[in-house]
Design a protein around this motif. Structure first.
Motif, PDB file in Angstrom:
ATOM      1  N   GLN A   1       4.136   1.863  -4.731  1.00 43.16           N
ATOM      2  CA  GLN A   1       4.804   2.511  -5.852  1.00 43.16           C
ATOM      3  C   GLN A   1       3.975   2.386  -7.136  1.00 43.16           C
ATOM      4  N   ALA A   2       3.382   1.241  -7.358  1.00 47.78           N
ATOM      5  CA  ALA A   2       2.552   1.056  -8.553  1.00 47.78           C
ATOM      6  C   ALA A   2       1.334   1.979  -8.518  1.00 47.78           C
ATOM      7  N   ASP A   3       0.688   2.063  -7.372  1.00 47.68           N
ATOM      8  CA  ASP A   3      -0.464   2.960  -7.237  1.00 47.68           C
ATOM      9  C   ASP A   3      -0.056   4.410  -7.450  1.00 47.68           C
ATOM     10  N   LEU A   4       1.085   4.780  -6.874  1.00 46.87           N
ATOM     11  CA  LEU A   4       1.565   6.153  -7.022  1.00 46.87           C
ATOM     12  C   LEU A   4       1.919   6.472  -8.473  1.00 46.87           C
ATOM     13  N   ARG A   5       2.532   5.530  -9.156  1.00 50.42           N
ATOM     14  CA  ARG A   5       2.884   5.754 -10.575  1.00 50.42           C
ATOM     15  C   ARG A   5       1.631   5.954 -11.418  1.00 50.42           C
ATOM     16  N   ASP A   6       0.587   5.167 -11.138  1.00 50.39           N
ATOM     17  CA  ASP A   6      -0.670   5.334 -11.858  1.00 50.39           C
ATOM     18  C   ASP A   6      -1.285   6.702 -11.580  1.00 50.39           C
ATOM     19  N   GLU A   7      -1.184   7.136 -10.343  1.00 47.24           N
ATOM     20  CA  GLU A   7      -1.810   8.391  -9.911  1.00 47.24           C
ATOM     21  C   GLU A   7      -0.986   9.626 -10.262  1.00 47.24           C
ATOM     22  N   LEU A   8       0.343   9.548 -10.062  1.00 47.59           N
ATOM     23  CA  LEU A   8       1.188  10.743 -10.132  1.00 47.59           C
ATOM     24  C   LEU A   8       2.226  10.739 -11.247  1.00 47.59           C
ATOM     25  N   GLY A   9       2.489   9.582 -11.802  1.00 44.08           N
ATOM     26  CA  GLY A   9       3.585   9.467 -12.756  1.00 44.08           C
ATOM     27  C   GLY A   9       4.832   8.970 -12.050  1.00 44.08           C
ATOM     28  N   THR A  10       5.797   8.531 -12.851  1.00 42.50           N
ATOM     29  CA  THR A  10       6.994   7.880 -12.310  1.00 42.50           C
ATOM     30  C   THR A  10       7.847   8.798 -11.438  1.00 42.50           C
ATOM     31  N   ALA A  11       8.137  10.000 -11.904  1.00 37.21           N
ATOM     32  CA  ALA A  11       9.042  10.886 -11.157  1.00 37.21           C
ATOM     33  C   ALA A  11       8.469  11.238  -9.789  1.00 37.21           C
ATOM     34  N   ALA A  12       7.213  11.623  -9.744  1.00 37.42           N
ATOM     35  CA  ALA A  12       6.596  11.986  -8.467  1.00 37.42           C
ATOM     36  C   ALA A  12       6.474  10.765  -7.558  1.00 37.42           C
ATOM     37  N   ALA A  13       6.142   9.618  -8.149  1.00 30.33           N
ATOM     38  CA  ALA A  13       6.037   8.394  -7.354  1.00 30.33           C
ATOM     39  C   ALA A  13       7.362   8.062  -6.692  1.00 30.33           C
ATOM     40  N   ASP A  14       8.458   8.263  -7.413  1.00 28.00           N
ATOM     41  CA  ASP A  14       9.775   7.989  -6.841  1.00 28.00           C
ATOM     42  C   ASP A  14      10.077   8.897  -5.653  1.00 28.00           C
ATOM     43  N   VAL A  15       9.624  10.133  -5.721  1.00 30.01           N
ATOM     44  CA  VAL A  15       9.814  11.063  -4.603  1.00 30.01           C
ATOM     45  C   VAL A  15       9.010  10.594  -3.386  1.00 30.01           C
ATOM     46  N   VAL A  16       7.771  10.196  -3.619  1.00 29.31           N
ATOM     47  CA  VAL A  16       6.923   9.725  -2.515  1.00 29.31           C
ATOM     48  C   VAL A  16       7.499   8.447  -1.921  1.00 29.31           C
ATOM     49  N   ILE A  17       7.983   7.551  -2.761  1.00 29.96           N
ATOM     50  CA  ILE A  17       8.572   6.303  -2.258  1.00 29.96           C
ATOM     51  C   ILE A  17       9.800   6.592  -1.396  1.00 29.96           C
ATOM     52  N   ALA A  18      10.575   7.588  -1.755  1.00 29.20           N
ATOM     53  CA  ALA A  18      11.720   7.974  -0.912  1.00 29.20           C
ATOM     54  C   ALA A  18      11.215   8.431   0.456  1.00 29.20           C
ATOM     55  N   GLY A  19      10.103   9.163   0.485  1.00 25.34           N
ATOM     56  CA  GLY A  19       9.496   9.556   1.757  1.00 25.34           C
ATOM     57  C   GLY A  19       8.982   8.355   2.529  1.00 25.34           C
ATOM     58  N   PHE A  20       8.407   7.398   1.832  1.00 26.32           N
ATOM     59  CA  PHE A  20       7.943   6.160   2.462  1.00 26.32           C
ATOM     60  C   PHE A  20       9.109   5.415   3.095  1.00 26.32           C
ATOM     61  N   ASP A  21      10.214   5.327   2.372  1.00 32.43           N
ATOM     62  CA  ASP A  21      11.393   4.648   2.909  1.00 32.43           C
ATOM     63  C   ASP A  21      11.892   5.325   4.189  1.00 32.43           C
ATOM     64  N   ARG A  22      11.889   6.653   4.197  1.00 31.99           N
ATOM     65  CA  ARG A  22      12.296   7.372   5.414  1.00 31.99           C
ATOM     66  C   ARG A  22      11.288   7.136   6.532  1.00 31.99           C
ATOM     67  N   TYR A  23      10.010   7.074   6.197  1.00 32.40           N
ATOM     68  CA  TYR A  23       8.979   6.838   7.203  1.00 32.40           C
ATOM     69  C   TYR A  23       9.153   5.453   7.831  1.00 32.40           C
ATOM     70  N   VAL A  24       9.411   4.463   7.009  1.00 35.32           N
ATOM     71  CA  VAL A  24       9.649   3.107   7.519  1.00 35.32           C
ATOM     72  C   VAL A  24      10.891   3.099   8.411  1.00 35.32           C
ATOM     73  N   ALA A  25      11.937   3.794   7.986  1.00 34.63           N
ATOM     74  CA  ALA A  25      13.155   3.874   8.804  1.00 34.63           C
ATOM     75  C   ALA A  25      12.871   4.561  10.140  1.00 34.63           C
ATOM     76  N   LEU A  26      12.042   5.588  10.120  1.00 31.14           N
ATOM     77  CA  LEU A  26      11.649   6.261  11.369  1.00 31.14           C
ATOM     78  C   LEU A  26      10.910   5.286  12.278  1.00 31.14           C
ATOM     79  N   ARG A  27       9.955   4.565  11.738  1.00 35.08           N
ATOM     80  CA  ARG A  27       9.207   3.589  12.551  1.00 35.08           C
ATOM     81  C   ARG A  27      10.147   2.559  13.177  1.00 35.08           C
ATOM     82  N   GLU A  28      11.120   2.103  12.395  1.00 35.50           N
ATOM     83  CA  GLU A  28      12.086   1.133  12.911  1.00 35.50           C
ATOM     84  C   GLU A  28      12.952   1.756  14.001  1.00 35.50           C
ATOM     85  N   ALA A  29      13.334   3.022  13.827  1.00 34.67           N
ATOM     86  CA  ALA A  29      14.135   3.710  14.842  1.00 34.67           C
ATOM     87  C   ALA A  29      13.341   3.884  16.131  1.00 34.67           C
ATOM     88  N   VAL A  30      12.074   4.211  16.008  1.00 35.31           N
ATOM     89  CA  VAL A  30      11.225   4.351  17.200  1.00 35.31           C
ATOM     90  C   VAL A  30      11.109   3.006  17.910  1.00 35.31           C
TER      91      VAL A  30
END
Length: 106
Positions: free
Chosen positions: A36-65
Protein backbone atom coordinates in the motif's frame (compact mmCIF):
# COMPACT_ATOMS: atom_id res chain seq x y z
CA UNK A 1 -4.06 2.11 -14.75
CA UNK A 2 -5.71 3.82 -17.63
CA UNK A 3 -7.87 6.91 -17.26
CA UNK A 4 -7.89 6.51 -13.49
CA UNK A 5 -9.47 3.04 -13.48
CA UNK A 6 -7.74 -0.02 -12.13
CA UNK A 7 -6.87 -2.46 -14.86
CA UNK A 8 -6.91 -5.92 -13.40
CA UNK A 9 -4.46 -7.91 -15.50
CA UNK A 10 -1.64 -10.43 -15.40
CA UNK A 11 0.91 -7.71 -14.56
CA UNK A 12 -1.05 -6.90 -11.42
CA UNK A 13 -1.14 -10.58 -10.48
CA UNK A 14 2.65 -10.72 -10.90
CA UNK A 15 2.99 -7.67 -8.68
CA UNK A 16 0.80 -9.26 -6.01
CA UNK A 17 2.83 -12.48 -6.21
CA UNK A 18 6.06 -10.51 -5.92
CA UNK A 19 4.89 -9.03 -2.62
CA UNK A 20 3.44 -12.33 -1.42
CA UNK A 21 6.83 -13.96 -1.97
CA UNK A 22 7.88 -12.03 1.15
CA UNK A 23 5.75 -14.32 3.35
CA UNK A 24 8.10 -15.86 5.86
CA UNK A 25 10.11 -12.67 6.14
CA UNK A 26 7.02 -10.59 6.90
CA UNK A 27 3.48 -11.28 8.07
CA UNK A 28 0.68 -10.85 5.53
CA UNK A 29 -0.51 -7.65 7.21
CA UNK A 30 2.99 -6.18 6.99
CA UNK A 31 3.20 -7.11 3.30
CA UNK A 32 -0.11 -5.38 2.69
CA UNK A 33 1.20 -2.22 4.37
CA UNK A 34 4.41 -2.32 2.27
CA UNK A 35 2.43 -2.73 -0.95
CA UNK A 36 0.00 0.00 0.00
CA UNK A 37 2.83 2.42 0.78
CA UNK A 38 4.52 1.71 -2.54
CA UNK A 39 1.23 2.10 -4.38
CA UNK A 40 0.47 5.41 -2.65
CA UNK A 41 3.88 6.74 -3.67
CA UNK A 42 3.34 5.58 -7.25
CA UNK A 43 -0.39 6.16 -7.81
CA UNK A 44 -1.75 8.32 -5.03
CA UNK A 45 -4.04 7.37 -2.17
CA UNK A 46 -7.32 6.80 -4.04
CA UNK A 47 -5.84 4.55 -6.71
CA UNK A 48 -3.74 2.70 -4.14
CA UNK A 49 -6.88 1.92 -2.16
CA UNK A 50 -8.48 0.42 -5.26
CA UNK A 51 -5.43 -1.77 -5.92
CA UNK A 52 -5.31 -2.85 -2.27
CA UNK A 53 -8.95 -3.95 -2.52
CA UNK A 54 -7.88 -6.09 -5.50
CA UNK A 55 -4.97 -7.45 -3.47
CA UNK A 56 -7.34 -8.39 -0.66
CA UNK A 57 -9.56 -10.28 -3.12
CA UNK A 58 -6.49 -11.97 -4.60
CA UNK A 59 -5.36 -13.14 -1.16
CA UNK A 60 -8.89 -14.39 -0.45
CA UNK A 61 -8.83 -16.29 -3.76
CA UNK A 62 -5.50 -17.91 -2.87
CA UNK A 63 -6.92 -18.94 0.50
CA UNK A 64 -10.05 -20.36 -1.17
CA UNK A 65 -7.92 -22.37 -3.59
CA UNK A 66 -5.80 -23.71 -0.74
CA UNK A 67 -8.92 -24.71 1.22
CA UNK A 68 -10.64 -26.32 -1.78
CA UNK A 69 -10.56 -29.98 -2.55
CA UNK A 70 -9.52 -29.72 -6.17
CA UNK A 71 -9.79 -32.71 -8.43
CA UNK A 72 -6.81 -34.88 -9.29
CA UNK A 73 -8.04 -34.88 -12.89
CA UNK A 74 -6.17 -32.03 -14.62
CA UNK A 75 -9.03 -30.87 -16.84
CA UNK A 76 -11.47 -30.84 -13.94
CA UNK A 77 -8.93 -29.13 -11.72
CA UNK A 78 -8.37 -26.37 -14.30
CA UNK A 79 -12.11 -25.84 -14.59
CA UNK A 80 -12.45 -25.60 -10.82
CA UNK A 81 -9.68 -22.98 -10.72
CA UNK A 82 -11.33 -21.02 -13.54
CA UNK A 83 -14.62 -21.00 -11.66
CA UNK A 84 -13.01 -19.85 -8.40
CA UNK A 85 -11.14 -17.10 -10.20
CA UNK A 86 -14.32 -15.86 -11.83
CA UNK A 87 -16.15 -16.01 -8.51
CA UNK A 88 -13.59 -13.60 -7.07
CA UNK A 89 -12.82 -11.42 -10.09
CA UNK A 90 -15.72 -11.76 -12.52
CA UNK A 91 -14.95 -10.48 -16.00
CA UNK A 92 -11.49 -9.30 -14.87
CA UNK A 93 -10.43 -12.94 -14.41
CA UNK A 94 -9.86 -13.32 -18.14
CA UNK A 95 -7.31 -10.47 -18.25
CA UNK A 96 -5.70 -11.65 -15.04
CA UNK A 97 -5.51 -15.38 -15.66
CA UNK A 98 -6.55 -16.03 -19.27
CA UNK A 99 -3.08 -16.55 -20.74
CA UNK A 100 -2.12 -18.89 -17.90
CA UNK A 101 -5.35 -20.84 -18.26
CA UNK A 102 -4.96 -21.08 -22.03
CA UNK A 103 -1.47 -22.51 -21.53
CA UNK A 104 -2.86 -24.98 -18.99
CA UNK A 105 -0.24 -23.95 -16.47
CA UNK A 106 -2.47 -22.82 -13.62
Amino acid sequence: MASGALRMDAALVRRFEHYLSLIGEFELGEIRVLLQADLRDELGTAAADVVIAGFDRYVALREAVAASELSDDLATRLQQLRELRRDYFGADAEAMFGAEEAAGSC
